[in-house]
Design an enzyme around this catalytic site. Structure first.
Site, PDB file in Angstrom:
ATOM      1  N   THR A  20       0.829  -1.208   0.000  1.00 12.57           N
ATOM      2  CA  THR A  20       0.000   0.000   0.000  1.00 12.57           C
ATOM      3  C   THR A  20       0.863   1.258   0.000  1.00 12.57           C
ATOM      4  O   THR A  20       0.613   2.191  -0.761  1.00 12.57           O
ATOM      5  CB  THR A  20      -0.895   0.021   1.259  1.00 12.57           C
ATOM      6  OG1 THR A  20      -1.327  -1.314   1.541  1.00 12.57           O
ATOM      7  CG2 THR A  20      -2.107   0.885   1.034  1.00 12.57           C
ATOM      8  N   SER A  44       8.468  -7.152  -5.191  1.00  6.15           N
ATOM      9  CA  SER A  44       8.828  -8.561  -5.150  1.00  6.15           C
ATOM     10  C   SER A  44       7.631  -9.419  -5.509  1.00  6.15           C
ATOM     11  O   SER A  44       6.557  -9.232  -4.964  1.00  6.15           O
ATOM     12  CB  SER A  44       9.325  -8.933  -3.756  1.00  6.15           C
ATOM     13  OG  SER A  44       9.275 -10.335  -3.617  1.00  6.15           O
ATOM     14  N   ILE A  47       7.347 -11.711  -1.934  1.00  9.76           N
ATOM     15  CA  ILE A  47       7.112 -11.260  -0.559  1.00  9.76           C
ATOM     16  C   ILE A  47       5.646 -10.920  -0.349  1.00  9.76           C
ATOM     17  O   ILE A  47       5.021 -10.213  -1.127  1.00  9.76           O
ATOM     18  CB  ILE A  47       7.980 -10.030  -0.223  1.00  9.76           C
ATOM     19  CG1 ILE A  47       9.453 -10.410  -0.267  1.00  9.76           C
ATOM     20  CG2 ILE A  47       7.618  -9.471   1.146  1.00  9.76           C
ATOM     21  CD1 ILE A  47      10.399  -9.247  -0.142  1.00  9.76           C
ATOM     22  N   LYS A  84     -16.616   4.167   7.304  1.00  9.57           N
ATOM     23  CA  LYS A  84     -16.246   4.212   8.712  1.00  9.57           C
ATOM     24  C   LYS A  84     -16.463   5.637   9.207  1.00  9.57           C
ATOM     25  O   LYS A  84     -15.665   6.527   8.938  1.00  9.57           O
ATOM     26  CB  LYS A  84     -14.766   3.850   8.850  1.00  9.57           C
ATOM     27  CG  LYS A  84     -14.272   4.122  10.226  1.00  9.57           C
ATOM     28  CD  LYS A  84     -12.793   4.091  10.304  1.00  9.57           C
ATOM     29  CE  LYS A  84     -12.423   4.476  11.723  1.00  9.57           C
ATOM     30  NZ  LYS A  84     -10.995   4.447  11.915  1.00  9.57           N
ATOM     31  N   PHE A 459      -4.079  17.198  14.916  1.00 14.14           N
ATOM     32  CA  PHE A 459      -4.810  16.010  14.471  1.00 14.14           C
ATOM     33  C   PHE A 459      -5.862  15.599  15.488  1.00 14.14           C
ATOM     34  O   PHE A 459      -6.950  15.188  15.143  1.00 14.14           O
ATOM     35  CB  PHE A 459      -3.817  14.874  14.224  1.00 14.14           C
ATOM     36  CG  PHE A 459      -4.414  13.738  13.450  1.00 14.14           C
ATOM     37  CD1 PHE A 459      -4.972  13.945  12.203  1.00 14.14           C
ATOM     38  CD2 PHE A 459      -4.427  12.452  13.972  1.00 14.14           C
ATOM     39  CE1 PHE A 459      -5.519  12.894  11.481  1.00 14.14           C
ATOM     40  CE2 PHE A 459      -4.973  11.391  13.249  1.00 14.14           C
ATOM     41  CZ  PHE A 459      -5.526  11.620  12.008  1.00 14.14           C
TER      42      PHE A 459
HETATM   43  N1  TRP Z   1      -8.627  14.353  13.695  1.00 21.74           N
HETATM   44  C1  TRP Z   1      -8.793  13.052  13.184  1.00 21.74           C
HETATM   45  C2  TRP Z   1      -9.951  13.076  12.200  1.00 21.74           C
HETATM   46  O1  TRP Z   1     -11.057  13.469  12.525  1.00 21.74           O
HETATM   47  C3  TRP Z   1      -9.000  12.212  14.349  1.00 21.74           C
HETATM   48  C4  TRP Z   1      -9.100  10.765  14.163  1.00 21.74           C
HETATM   49  C5  TRP Z   1      -8.143   9.897  13.765  1.00 21.74           C
HETATM   50  C6  TRP Z   1     -10.227  10.013  14.510  1.00 21.74           C
HETATM   51  N2  TRP Z   1      -8.603   8.632  13.841  1.00 21.74           N
HETATM   52  C7  TRP Z   1      -9.871   8.669  14.294  1.00 21.74           C
HETATM   53  C8  TRP Z   1     -11.494  10.341  14.938  1.00 21.74           C
HETATM   54  C9  TRP Z   1     -10.786   7.657  14.528  1.00 21.74           C
HETATM   55  C10 TRP Z   1     -12.404   9.326  15.170  1.00 21.74           C
HETATM   56  C11 TRP Z   1     -12.058   8.012  14.958  1.00 21.74           C
HETATM   57  O2  TRP Z   1      -9.747  12.738  11.065  1.00 21.74           O
END
Ligand code: TRP
Length: 543
Positions: A20, A44, A47, A84, A459
């Site tokens: 990926t 590869s 692998i 998701k 983040f």
């Molecule tokens: N700031 C991220 C977002 O909203 C936070 C985040 C990363 C997140 N992984 C997550 C929020 C999983 C909820 C579930 O993209």
């Protein structure tokens, strides 16, 4: 000047590894620099790729696919994509014997705010944590997720921010076709030896078939082996098992009757005796794996608990046994070699950061892409960004284990008593307890997901901290003091809470089920019509 005495552009890039990370990098670099730089990927034929059913974050569309010009529906069809919109944390709170499962959602998206103060603070001010649970009060999503609603209307219009689940092999394969159609050269061969020059940079890689390949710039996408960065260049890997105990997983794909049971538009993370189990709904099946700490459960025990959770027969299920290394390279980019993906850093998948780390690294690589002079400033800056990103995510994931009140096994007790938290995480927890904002306020989903710079540095927003902390029953000790002086803002927040309720009701009635949306999206059509992105225009084709 370091390696080559020239500010001239890089002439060629050699990517090692066709998983990926490798193909995402190849596609991105082809789009960004393909008009000037020759890009080659060695893959590869032997692998095995690590990619299992994978969960992502919403920025994947903007950072990667929008940049490549591929709309959501189009790539989703190619990779068995599902949605998701949140992570459902199951049994992360202590459970009394005989009590039902407990759960909370960690939904994507930025919280609404009043004059720059996130709604979370008003929620605690109003309820002291004793009223409606945080997620249901402050986000539209939880009610819709309980009802298995789709994050998109039937025509594809988004109703809530969402990420995706997909089969990582299919993503690698799709991007391979996309990239090779745009001039990326693919070599099926295996690197046997890496040759260094007199300054210790990479001079060439030699393959099983007897080729000697050299380039101005090498990208190590060789997975946990870190063939170039750790192997040839000897860059140390910082192991962090004392900060996150899980180091193994046992995984399987489990058949699922979508029509009868519906498709869940979220990942589940189910707490277990020595770790937790992911559940990633795909089409007609879900991927699942028990992530556990081998110091607290041996493989047989983990296997037994995993089989028991889903009612599996050990004899007639195909299991994937995984060992991983938690941590990161001291430097992700050294001399003329940058590492991306598992060769750079790895964090257990509790908050689905794996693909995010790849896309973030690619974005930072493009931003700091060097000339042949390999300005050390660019390299340092890139390394600082990766370090910040990784450590920040590690801290956040670690906080889950530290905050939970589970104490029913040696694993959970060790998490309570033996974890080493970073200073910055201690500070955040102290701020949270005092009712203070833990992060700068962000104004909207659009601003947030629209600005990568803002997002990388922030983040984990206040909403993310509250989702996990309050979700686990770990509450501030007092409300945000400032709110005692803001009756008008408190009133406005009440109006917002009511708005959220209304939107929940309306969306619940209007949105299709996730099953309806996905079965429509993935319905059989002939494959030519399905892949307009692969039918490149004459102008786009390079050779
Ligand atoms: N700031 C991220 C977002 O909203 C936070 C985040 C990363 C997140 N992984 C997550 C929020 C999983 C909820 C579930 O993209």
């Amino acid at each position: 000047m370091m390696y080559r005495d020239s500010e001239a552009p890089i002439r060629d890039v050699l990517i090692i590894g066709g998983g990926t990370a490798g193909w995402m990098t190849a596609a991105y670099l082809a789009k960004a620099f393909g008009h000037l730089v020759k890009i080659t990927l060695i893959e590869s034929p032997r692998i095995q790729k690590i990619g299992v059913g994978e969960a992502t974050t919403p920025n994947l569309q903007k950072i990667l696919f929008d940049f490549l010009g591929i709309p959501e529906q189009e790539w989703m069809m190619e990779v068995n994509g599902s949605f998701k919109a949140a992570i459902k944390f199951v049994n992360w709170r202590k459970r009394e014997v005989g009590a039902p499962d407990n759960y909370f959602y960690h939904a994507f998206g930025v919280l609404p705010n009043v004059n720059g103060i996130p709604l979370a603070h008003f929620w605690f001010h109003e309820t002291l944590g004793k009223g409606e649970p945080f997620g249901y009060a402050c986000y539209r999503q939880p009610l819709l997720l309980d009802a298995l609603r789709s994050p998109r209307f039937m025509d594809g219009t988004p109703a809530m921010p969402s990420a995706w689940h997909f089969d990582a092999h299919l993503v690698a394969n799709f991007l391979m076709r996309w990239a090779t159609a745009r001039g990326v050269q693919r070599i099926l061969d295996e690197v046997q030896h890496v040759r260094l020059d007199s300054q210790g940079a990479i001079a060439a890689v030699e393959t099983t078939d007897g080729l000697s390949l050299s380039a101005d710039f090498y990208i190590d996408c060789t997975g946990f082996r870190g063939l170039l960065i750790n192997g040839a260049l000897g860059e140390p890997f910082f192991h962090m098992k004392d900060q996150l105990f899980c180091d193994s997983a046992v995984a399987a794909a489990i058949p699922h009757d979508d029509e009868a049971l519906g498709i869940e538009p979220y990942t589940s993370a189910i707490a277990m005796k020595a770790g937790w189990t992911w559940k990633i709904p795909m089409l007609g099946r879900f991927g699942s794996g028990y992530v556990y700490a081998s110091d607290f459960a041996d493989e047989d025990e983990a296997m037994r608990d995993f089989c028991q959770l889903w009612g599996l027969q050990e004899a007639d299920t195909n299991f994937n046994r995984i060992r991983f290394r938690t941590g990161r390279n001291r430097r992700a980019w050294v001399k003329n070699c940058a590492s991306i993906g598992l060769s750079s850093c790895f964090l257990e998948p509790l908050e689905s950061t794996g693909i995010y780390f790849i896309t973030a690294a690619i974005y930072q690589l493009a931003k700091h892409f060097p000339t042949r002079a390999f300005d050390p400033m660019l390299i340092d800056q890139f390394n600082r960004e990766i370090e910040y990103m990784y450590d920040d995510c590690r801290d956040f994931v670690q906080a889950h284990y530290f905050i939970t009140n589970r104490d029913d096994s040696a694993f959970w007790l060790a998490n309570k008593n033996e974890l080493q938290l970073s200073d910055s995480m201690r500070e955040k927890i102290a701020q949270y307890k005092a009712g203070l904002p833990v992060n700068p306020s962000l104004s909207s989903d659009n601003d947030y997901y629209g600005s990568f710079e803002n997002e990388f540095r922030n983040f984990w927003t206040t909403g993310n901290y509250y989702s996990i902390f309050a979700g686990m029953g770990f509450l501030p000790e007092r409300p945000y003091a400032r709110l005692a002086y803001e009756p008008e803002q408190v009133q406005e927040a009440q109006w917002l809470f009511a708005q959220i309720k209304q939107q929940q009701k309306r969306l619940c009635a209007e949105l299709p089920s996730t099953y309806e949306y996905l079965s429509h999206l993935h319905r059989e059509t002939d494959s030519a019509a399905r892949s307009p992105a692969l039918a490149i225009s004459h102008k786009e084709a390079r050779s």
